[in-house]
Motif scaffolding. Sequence first.
Motif, mmCIF file in Angstrom:
data_model
loop_
_atom_site.group_PDB
_atom_site.id
_atom_site.type_symbol
_atom_site.label_atom_id
_atom_site.label_comp_id
_atom_site.label_asym_id
_atom_site.label_seq_id
_atom_site.Cartn_x
_atom_site.Cartn_y
_atom_site.Cartn_z
ATOM 1 N N LEU A 16 43.527 36.048 35.016
ATOM 2 C CA LEU A 16 42.215 35.510 35.385
ATOM 3 C C LEU A 16 42.212 33.983 35.398
ATOM 4 O O LEU A 16 41.616 33.366 36.292
ATOM 5 N N GLN A 73 43.794 32.698 38.470
ATOM 6 C CA GLN A 73 42.932 32.928 39.626
ATOM 7 C C GLN A 73 41.802 31.894 39.687
ATOM 8 O O GLN A 73 41.420 31.445 40.758
ATOM 9 N N LEU A 81 38.939 36.996 43.381
ATOM 10 C CA LEU A 81 38.617 37.260 41.980
ATOM 11 C C LEU A 81 38.470 38.755 41.691
ATOM 12 O O LEU A 81 38.916 39.230 40.642
ATOM 13 N N ALA A 90 41.849 40.145 41.140
ATOM 14 C CA ALA A 90 42.369 39.763 39.830
ATOM 15 C C ALA A 90 41.695 40.560 38.714
ATOM 16 O O ALA A 90 42.364 41.017 37.772
ATOM 17 N N LEU A 91 40.380 40.743 38.804
ATOM 18 C CA LEU A 91 39.665 41.514 37.782
ATOM 19 C C LEU A 91 40.132 42.965 37.741
ATOM 20 O O LEU A 91 40.315 43.535 36.656
ATOM 21 N N ALA A 111 43.595 43.010 36.134
ATOM 22 C CA ALA A 111 43.492 42.707 34.703
ATOM 23 C C ALA A 111 42.948 43.911 33.942
ATOM 24 O O ALA A 111 43.435 44.248 32.851
#
Length: 197
Positions: free
Chosen positions: A18, A21, A55, A58-59, A62
């Motif tokens: 995160l 990113q 994002l 990426a979330l 993750a």
Amino acid sequence: MRQRLRAMVPLAAALLLLALQLWPGGAAALRFERTRFVQGAWWEPVSSQFVHLNLSHALANAAALLLIAWLLRSLLGSARQSGLLAGALAGVALRLVIDVDCAYYAGFSGALHGWLGGALAVLREPAGRFAPWRWGLLGLLLLKVGLELAGRLPTAWNFPVYYPSHAAGLAGGLCAAGFMRLAGRTRASLEAHQQRG
């Protein structure tokens, strides 16, 4: 204390995904771009796996990282999990290097496929018992990757997904699992031979 530190590693890795990113210009600087790679950016096949195209991408990765870490927390030690993840990262990086049609790449999902698949392949059966759930999950993961490569699964993303990275990560994780199993058998054979002789 050691157990607590080991539990923090997946959280730190998810936060790293995160942070990279959200770092202004970080994702663009670290993603794989074939033209930059050919001009000498040799690190991009690896660095690109830690940044994402947006994002939400990426979330999602993750969250998947934290979920897999939670599922495996009591089943595999951190050294074995690190080895599986390294194999998966290497599989994706190799694919990016050899696929001249891949112009750009970013994302951790290939590594996640390999980490999970490798873990399912390397887990030990309880003494004298067969664990069909493990092989069933690995079969479903292989089926998913095969359907992706055949173009039979829809995507939820607003960008093209490079599905060969999922297959390459899975192959890398399975290779790492194979090496671990082979090393374990070799070690057991040597120990048995030493006890006899």
